[in-house]
Design a protein around this motif. Structure first.
Motif, PDB file in Angstrom:
ATOM      1  N   SER A  12      26.446  -8.807  -0.674  1.00  0.00           N
ATOM      2  CA  SER A  12      25.414  -7.896  -0.167  1.00  0.00           C
ATOM      3  C   SER A  12      24.746  -7.154  -1.325  1.00  0.00           C
ATOM      4  O   SER A  12      23.532  -6.920  -1.305  1.00  0.00           O
ATOM      5  N   ALA A  16      20.747  -7.302  -2.275  1.00  0.00           N
ATOM      6  CA  ALA A  16      19.945  -6.086  -2.411  1.00  0.00           C
ATOM      7  C   ALA A  16      19.269  -6.023  -3.782  1.00  0.00           C
ATOM      8  O   ALA A  16      18.082  -5.673  -3.883  1.00  0.00           O
ATOM      9  N   GLN A  52      26.135   0.066   4.100  1.00  0.00           N
ATOM     10  CA  GLN A  52      26.084  -0.547   5.419  1.00  0.00           C
ATOM     11  C   GLN A  52      26.869   0.241   6.455  1.00  0.00           C
ATOM     12  O   GLN A  52      26.606   0.131   7.633  1.00  0.00           O
ATOM     13  N   LYS A  74      22.728  -2.478   1.881  1.00  0.00           N
ATOM     14  CA  LYS A  74      21.610  -3.202   2.481  1.00  0.00           C
ATOM     15  C   LYS A  74      20.307  -2.504   2.122  1.00  0.00           C
ATOM     16  O   LYS A  74      20.282  -1.314   1.810  1.00  0.00           O
TER      17      LYS A  74
END
Length: 145
Positions: A12, A16, A52, A74
């Protein structure tokens, strides 16, 4: 399997940071765009990152004990920087006003370079952590041989 959650967190982060690099590239590509579809100069874009999961420490410990989701990062928004661009005197430019001034985008190449370098370093850090977890998993499997 906690190491899989760790890999998801690193993935993640890489996603990003890739988005940040894409936005930096778009800003640099439009550094001299004086007219967009709206008829106004290009506005610098900025990526907003967010965890998140919003948990306190106690909840995080409970989730770790229950082996549930561990979080990550995120992209929540891509905002336009509302600062004004600079005015440059160039009466020959097709977008010059009646006085001969052109309103340029609010993109600063130095700032975009620094943002790009920071995103690249963060991406590399996530790759390093991802590879370390992968190596630990491989070594754990070798122990069982």
């Amino acid at each position: 399997m906690a190491f899989l959650s760790t890999m998801n967190i690193n993935a993640s982060g890489m996603t990003a940071q890739r988005m940040r690099l894409d936005i930096v590239s778009e800003n640099v590509a439009n550094i001299e765009t004086t007219r967009t579809e709206s008829g106004k100069p290009y506005k610098r874009k900025v990526v907003v990152l967010e965890a998140q999961e919003h948990t306190n420490f106690h909840q995080a410990l409970q989730k770790a004990a229950n082996k549930t989701s561990y979080g990550g990062v995120k992209v929540t928004q891509v905002l336009e920087d509302q600062r004004e661009g600079k005015l440059v005197y160039d009466p020959s430019h097709p977008d010059a006003d009646e006085e001969g001034y052109v309103n340029l985008p609010n993109v600063d190449l130095v700032k975009e370079t620094v943002d790009g370098m920071a995103a690249t370093r963060a991406y590399e850090a996530n790759i390093t952590a991802f590879n370390a977890v992968k190596l630990m998993a491989q070594k754990a499997l070798e122990i069982g041989k």
